[in-house]
Motif scaffolding. Sequence first.
Motif, PDB file in Angstrom:
ATOM      1  N   PHE A 101       0.761  -1.320   0.140  1.00  0.00           N
ATOM      2  CA  PHE A 101      -0.058  -0.085  -0.027  1.00  0.00           C
ATOM      3  C   PHE A 101       0.826   1.226   0.105  1.00  0.00           C
ATOM      4  O   PHE A 101       1.878   1.258   0.578  1.00  0.00           O
ATOM      5  CB  PHE A 101      -0.859   0.046   1.157  1.00  0.00           C
ATOM      6  N   GLY A 102       0.405   2.266  -0.809  1.00  0.00           N
ATOM      7  CA  GLY A 102       1.201   3.455  -0.921  1.00  0.00           C
ATOM      8  C   GLY A 102       2.119   3.347  -2.216  1.00  0.00           C
ATOM      9  O   GLY A 102       3.294   3.467  -1.616  1.00  0.00           O
ATOM     10  N   ALA A 103       1.913   3.444  -3.217  1.00  0.00           N
ATOM     11  CA  ALA A 103       2.969   3.447  -4.217  1.00  0.00           C
ATOM     12  C   ALA A 103       2.304   3.812  -5.653  1.00  0.00           C
ATOM     13  O   ALA A 103       1.035   3.638  -5.999  1.00  0.00           O
ATOM     14  CB  ALA A 103       3.588   1.835  -4.486  1.00  0.00           C
ATOM     15  N   LYS A 104       3.171   4.321  -6.478  1.00  0.00           N
ATOM     16  CA  LYS A 104       2.803   4.543  -7.880  1.00  0.00           C
ATOM     17  C   LYS A 104       3.045   3.282  -8.836  1.00  0.00           C
ATOM     18  O   LYS A 104       4.133   2.848  -8.614  1.00  0.00           O
ATOM     19  CB  LYS A 104       3.294   5.822  -8.491  1.00  0.00           C
ATOM     20  N   LEU A 105       2.341   2.915  -9.299  1.00  0.00           N
ATOM     21  CA  LEU A 105       2.302   1.380 -10.140  1.00  0.00           C
ATOM     22  C   LEU A 105       2.444   1.878 -11.706  1.00  0.00           C
ATOM     23  O   LEU A 105       2.029   2.812 -12.291  1.00  0.00           O
ATOM     24  CB  LEU A 105       1.218   0.425 -10.019  1.00  0.00           C
TER      25      LEU A 105
END
Length: 368
Positions: free
Chosen positions: A168-172
């Motif tokens: 959780f908490g990321a740019k994919l």
Amino acid sequence: MATIGDFDPLNSAVPATKIEITVSCRGIPGKKCGIIIFTAEELSNCRVTTMQFCANKLDKKDFFGKSDPFLVFYRSNEDGTFTICHKTEVIKNNLNPVWQSFTIPVRVLNPKKKGKKKKYINSGTVRPPTSLHYMSPYQMNTYAMALKAVGEIIQDYDSDKLFPAYGFGAKLPPDGKISHAFPLNSNTENPNCEGIEGVLEAYFHTLRTVQLYGPTNFAPVINQVARCAADVTDGSQYFVLLMITDGVISDMAQTKEAVVNAASLPMSIIIVGVGPAEFDAMEELDGDEVRVSSRGRFAERDIVQFVPFRDYMDRSGNQILSMARLAKDVLAEIPDQLMSFMKSRGIEPRPPLPANTDPPSTLQTIGI
């Protein structure tokens, strides 16, 4: 107020170069709050820089209190991305905070130069050694150590050893979409990893492919697991969500509601806090002193167990012993939590299975 000092080179006659520190002011979703840019001279033998910040008349964000402000510093990379290089402590209930001064190696602030050839292909990004996710060639980072210590114990209670694992908490990639519940193995159809070693492998792979990004929202992944638990309430399975985090929660109200809802399901939550941050929010979720509540509704059961990872770092260097202590304490409440759910639903133990029969999977574990 901002001060930049302690540039104390061994030789002041060496050539100087420019460095740039960018502080992005955020906190209001959908609103650009501004950017502060510090430019300083870096000397070749410069070791560290020391900074201190304060703020005045911040907006009140909490419903009952004031605000709990903190700062996150990002290094601007040559490819246009940003890398976290420092987080300050959280100052509770204060609209005019003064954060403690901190010292940071200058090398952490400087991006690694890319090649100049036309056909150059970036071979990867360099994560600063100050990051809790930093992958050292000599030892596992604290996230991996906590996952391995707890996961290797809890996996013995799962018959198929398949663990859905989420970040959780990321740019994919490829479009940079922000996610707060993405499968570590990049497979949305089947997020299962084989054993804790498979979870670790997926975690390390994820660090090389995504850009860590805030805010830090807990509710989406708790709700993700709760939906799975809601489908199996006959006592045949029990779900344990292991969350490993640095302690910053951006959606505390939504997280409390998610915990209250999950308390009526066959589910427990283990939270391991890593890093030097204050963990007041985690202690509140733990609910040992005061049961977690949301909008006047209290959790049916206490289903959260929190421990700070730093309390289990053995100063003598006995990592095996310290990790065994960690696993023991985080799992201590699981038996009572499981029994409390079964008793509340009037579920009786099943009769023993015949010899040479594989038992059903009674514990589903999801590691983060």
